[in-house]
Design a protein around this motif. Structure first.
Motif, PDB file in Angstrom:
ATOM      1  N   TYR A   7      53.973-139.914 -22.296  1.00 36.16           N
ATOM      2  CA  TYR A   7      52.807-139.196 -21.697  1.00 36.16           C
ATOM      3  C   TYR A   7      52.806-139.299 -20.188  1.00 36.16           C
ATOM      4  O   TYR A   7      52.494-140.609 -19.819  1.00 36.16           O
ATOM      5  CB  TYR A   7      51.514-139.407 -22.484  1.00 36.16           C
ATOM      6  N   ALA A   8      52.829-138.309 -19.236  1.00 35.26           N
ATOM      7  CA  ALA A   8      52.643-138.556 -17.835  1.00 35.26           C
ATOM      8  C   ALA A   8      51.494-138.065 -17.484  1.00 35.26           C
ATOM      9  O   ALA A   8      51.430-136.742 -17.495  1.00 35.26           O
ATOM     10  CB  ALA A   8      53.978-138.267 -17.175  1.00 35.26           C
ATOM     11  N   GLU A   9      50.705-138.604 -16.956  1.00 35.70           N
ATOM     12  CA  GLU A   9      49.148-138.289 -16.358  1.00 35.70           C
ATOM     13  C   GLU A   9      48.949-139.177 -15.315  1.00 35.70           C
ATOM     14  O   GLU A   9      48.648-140.394 -15.374  1.00 35.70           O
ATOM     15  CB  GLU A   9      48.350-138.199 -17.522  1.00 35.70           C
ATOM     16  N   ASP A  10      48.363-138.511 -13.920  1.00 40.04           N
ATOM     17  CA  ASP A  10      48.035-139.534 -12.968  1.00 40.04           C
ATOM     18  C   ASP A  10      46.653-140.023 -13.031  1.00 40.04           C
ATOM     19  O   ASP A  10      46.174-140.826 -12.453  1.00 40.04           O
ATOM     20  CB  ASP A  10      48.375-138.904 -11.698  1.00 40.04           C
ATOM     21  N   ASP A  11      45.903-139.275 -13.763  1.00 38.09           N
ATOM     22  CA  ASP A  11      44.437-139.563 -13.658  1.00 38.09           C
ATOM     23  C   ASP A  11      44.359-140.815 -15.015  1.00 38.09           C
ATOM     24  O   ASP A  11      44.508-140.449 -16.083  1.00 38.09           O
ATOM     25  CB  ASP A  11      43.525-138.387 -13.990  1.00 38.09           C
ATOM     26  N   ARG A  12      43.768-141.871 -14.378  1.00 35.95           N
ATOM     27  CA  ARG A  12      43.768-143.002 -15.382  1.00 35.95           C
ATOM     28  C   ARG A  12      42.925-142.916 -16.566  1.00 35.95           C
ATOM     29  O   ARG A  12      43.307-143.153 -17.641  1.00 35.95           O
ATOM     30  CB  ARG A  12      43.329-144.278 -14.475  1.00 35.95           C
ATOM     31  N   ALA A  13      41.609-142.419 -16.421  1.00 36.61           N
ATOM     32  CA  ALA A  13      40.670-142.054 -17.425  1.00 36.61           C
ATOM     33  C   ALA A  13      41.120-141.113 -18.473  1.00 36.61           C
ATOM     34  O   ALA A  13      41.325-141.497 -19.592  1.00 36.61           O
ATOM     35  CB  ALA A  13      39.159-141.495 -16.709  1.00 36.61           C
ATOM     36  N   THR A  14      41.933-140.026 -17.886  1.00 33.55           N
ATOM     37  CA  THR A  14      42.543-139.109 -18.679  1.00 33.55           C
ATOM     38  C   THR A  14      43.595-139.726 -19.762  1.00 33.55           C
ATOM     39  O   THR A  14      43.811-139.451 -20.912  1.00 33.55           O
ATOM     40  CB  THR A  14      43.016-137.926 -18.109  1.00 33.55           C
ATOM     41  N   ARG A  15      44.545-140.334 -18.894  1.00 37.83           N
ATOM     42  CA  ARG A  15      45.663-141.134 -19.524  1.00 37.83           C
ATOM     43  C   ARG A  15      45.275-141.819 -20.649  1.00 37.83           C
ATOM     44  O   ARG A  15      45.851-142.000 -21.640  1.00 37.83           O
ATOM     45  CB  ARG A  15      46.505-141.698 -18.289  1.00 37.83           C
ATOM     46  N   GLU A  16      44.427-142.774 -20.474  1.00 38.88           N
ATOM     47  CA  GLU A  16      43.959-143.896 -21.397  1.00 38.88           C
ATOM     48  C   GLU A  16      43.387-143.245 -22.606  1.00 38.88           C
ATOM     49  O   GLU A  16      43.483-143.474 -23.807  1.00 38.88           O
ATOM     50  CB  GLU A  16      42.915-144.932 -20.774  1.00 38.88           C
ATOM     51  N   SER A  17      42.372-142.079 -22.269  1.00 39.80           N
ATOM     52  CA  SER A  17      41.765-141.671 -23.465  1.00 39.80           C
ATOM     53  C   SER A  17      42.823-140.587 -24.323  1.00 39.80           C
ATOM     54  O   SER A  17      42.857-140.802 -25.601  1.00 39.80           O
ATOM     55  CB  SER A  17      40.754-140.612 -23.071  1.00 39.80           C
ATOM     56  N   ILE A  18      43.771-139.832 -23.665  1.00 45.67           N
ATOM     57  CA  ILE A  18      44.527-139.167 -24.273  1.00 45.67           C
ATOM     58  C   ILE A  18      45.747-140.085 -25.134  1.00 45.67           C
ATOM     59  O   ILE A  18      46.061-139.732 -26.267  1.00 45.67           O
ATOM     60  CB  ILE A  18      45.552-138.055 -23.712  1.00 45.67           C
ATOM     61  N   THR A  19      46.025-141.096 -24.507  1.00 45.98           N
ATOM     62  CA  THR A  19      46.784-142.120 -25.254  1.00 45.98           C
ATOM     63  C   THR A  19      46.225-142.800 -26.500  1.00 45.98           C
ATOM     64  O   THR A  19      46.948-142.722 -27.623  1.00 45.98           O
ATOM     65  CB  THR A  19      47.038-143.254 -24.305  1.00 45.98           C
ATOM     66  N   ARG A  20      44.886-143.051 -26.291  1.00 48.39           N
ATOM     67  CA  ARG A  20      44.083-143.722 -27.719  1.00 48.39           C
ATOM     68  C   ARG A  20      44.046-142.432 -28.595  1.00 48.39           C
ATOM     69  O   ARG A  20      44.537-142.709 -29.894  1.00 48.39           O
ATOM     70  CB  ARG A  20      42.807-144.168 -27.379  1.00 48.39           C
ATOM     71  N   ALA A  21      43.969-141.467 -28.141  1.00 47.47           N
ATOM     72  CA  ALA A  21      43.728-140.271 -29.336  1.00 47.47           C
ATOM     73  C   ALA A  21      45.199-140.079 -30.083  1.00 47.47           C
ATOM     74  O   ALA A  21      45.217-139.734 -31.076  1.00 47.47           O
ATOM     75  CB  ALA A  21      43.294-139.006 -28.625  1.00 47.47           C
ATOM     76  N   LEU A  22      46.222-139.997 -29.141  1.00 47.02           N
ATOM     77  CA  LEU A  22      47.569-139.730 -29.912  1.00 47.02           C
ATOM     78  C   LEU A  22      47.861-141.020 -30.760  1.00 47.02           C
ATOM     79  O   LEU A  22      48.499-140.790 -31.817  1.00 47.02           O
ATOM     80  CB  LEU A  22      48.457-139.586 -28.721  1.00 47.02           C
ATOM     81  N   GLU A  23      47.520-142.168 -30.195  1.00 48.68           N
ATOM     82  CA  GLU A  23      47.984-143.302 -31.137  1.00 48.68           C
ATOM     83  C   GLU A  23      47.023-143.268 -32.422  1.00 48.68           C
ATOM     84  O   GLU A  23      47.674-143.779 -33.410  1.00 48.68           O
ATOM     85  CB  GLU A  23      47.579-144.811 -30.442  1.00 48.68           C
ATOM     86  N   LEU A  24      45.857-142.589 -32.308  1.00 48.62           N
ATOM     87  CA  LEU A  24      45.182-142.614 -33.515  1.00 48.62           C
ATOM     88  C   LEU A  24      45.711-141.625 -34.512  1.00 48.62           C
ATOM     89  O   LEU A  24      45.338-141.704 -35.894  1.00 48.62           O
ATOM     90  CB  LEU A  24      43.613-142.123 -33.205  1.00 48.62           C
ATOM     91  N   GLU A  25      46.332-140.677 -34.035  1.00 48.86           N
ATOM     92  CA  GLU A  25      47.091-139.803 -34.845  1.00 48.86           C
ATOM     93  C   GLU A  25      48.354-140.274 -35.437  1.00 48.86           C
ATOM     94  O   GLU A  25      49.115-139.677 -35.999  1.00 48.86           O
ATOM     95  CB  GLU A  25      47.310-138.377 -33.844  1.00 48.86           C
ATOM     96  N   GLY A  26      48.749-141.593 -35.077  1.00 49.77           N
ATOM     97  CA  GLY A  26      50.021-142.106 -35.591  1.00 49.77           C
ATOM     98  C   GLY A  26      51.232-142.288 -34.801  1.00 49.77           C
ATOM     99  O   GLY A  26      52.260-142.593 -35.209  1.00 49.77           O
ATOM    100  N   TYR A  27      51.042-141.676 -33.600  1.00 50.78           N
ATOM    101  CA  TYR A  27      52.362-141.634 -32.730  1.00 50.78           C
ATOM    102  C   TYR A  27      52.319-143.134 -31.953  1.00 50.78           C
ATOM    103  O   TYR A  27      51.322-143.654 -31.691  1.00 50.78           O
ATOM    104  CB  TYR A  27      52.247-140.393 -31.562  1.00 50.78           C
ATOM    105  N   GLU A  28      53.790-143.364 -31.468  1.00 52.48           N
ATOM    106  CA  GLU A  28      53.804-144.497 -30.382  1.00 52.48           C
ATOM    107  C   GLU A  28      53.800-143.748 -29.317  1.00 52.48           C
ATOM    108  O   GLU A  28      54.763-142.806 -28.952  1.00 52.48           O
ATOM    109  CB  GLU A  28      55.051-144.937 -31.002  1.00 52.48           C
TER     110      GLU A  28
END
Length: 226
Positions: A7-28
């Motif tokens: 996942y590539a995103e320059d906005d830190r807040a967006t990057r962190e929130s989407i990363t957490r959401a994807l991890e909760l869906e079971g993705y690495e």
């Protein structure tokens, strides 16, 4: 083993929130802040899907996409963009992206599009070869030839050619193709399908080779022998 998303995103807040959401869906999830990070991550470990923001500093999403495809990296790419103009979305597809998602987006739609790209990346069917005129499509190897010349196809281009060849002689509507290839009907104003048909035609009609993919105006497309 969990499917891996880059996942590539320059906005830190967006990057962190989407990363957490994807991890909760079971993705690495491996997240990076710019295009350079994408190239470094791809070199270290391949991903199952790349989610790529269009607007990033230094090396933007379009450049990243073009370079990956030029290097024959065929990982499915979901381009995320805050731009809503059709020309910008077409530019992403033209660069080699498999799908696009406009900002702001609902998490459920992001998850659905990632799942669709994941499904298209799994090929559990037995080895089959499809033929139409001088076209050969090897479904198991995910390779295609026009006569003696192998076609260099992206994932989406191959999926589209495979669908049309499997249904040779049958007219497939725009909505049918969208649902089968993208798992989403972009609607009558979308140019995505026409863009990919254009890609295939340019690659298949080299040196005056006869046209195999035909437009049925107001309906869709069909592949038929000349």
């Amino acid at each position: 083993m969990a499917s891996r998303i880059l996942y590539a995103e320059d906005d830190r807040a967006t990057r962190e929130s989407i990363t957490r959401a994807l991890e909760l869906e079971g993705y690495e999830v491996h997240s990076v802040a710019d295009g350079t990070g994408v190239f470094e991550a791809v070199a270290q470990q391949p991903a199952d899907v790349i989610v790529l923001d269009l607007m990033m500093p230094h090396v933007g999403g379009l450049t990243v996409c073009r370079r990956l495809r030029a290097g024959e990296n065929r990982t499915p790419i979901l381009m995320v963009t805050a731009r809503t103009e059709v020309s910008d979305r077409v530019a992403g597809l033209d660069a080699g992206a498999d799908d696009y998602l406009p900002k702001p987006f609902a998490l459920d739609e992001l998850f659905a599009r990632v799942r669709a790209l994941m499904r298209r990346g799994r090929y559990d069917e037995p080895d089959r070869r499809l033929r139409a005129a001088d076209l050969l499509v090897d479904e198991g190897a995910r390779r295609a030839w026009r006569g003696d010349r192998e076609l260099e196809l992206t994932k989406t281009e191959f999926d589209l050619l495979q669908l049309l060849t499997r249904n040779s002689g049958v007219v497939l509507s725009h909505s049918t193709i969208y649902s089968r290839i993208w798992d989403y009907d972009f609607g009558p104003d979308s140019k995505a399908l026409a863009v990919y048909v254009g890609y295939l035609r340019r690659k298949m009609e080299v040196d005056g080779a006869a046209r195999l993919i035909h437009t049925v105006r107001g309906v869709g497309y069909t592949l038929r022998e000349p």
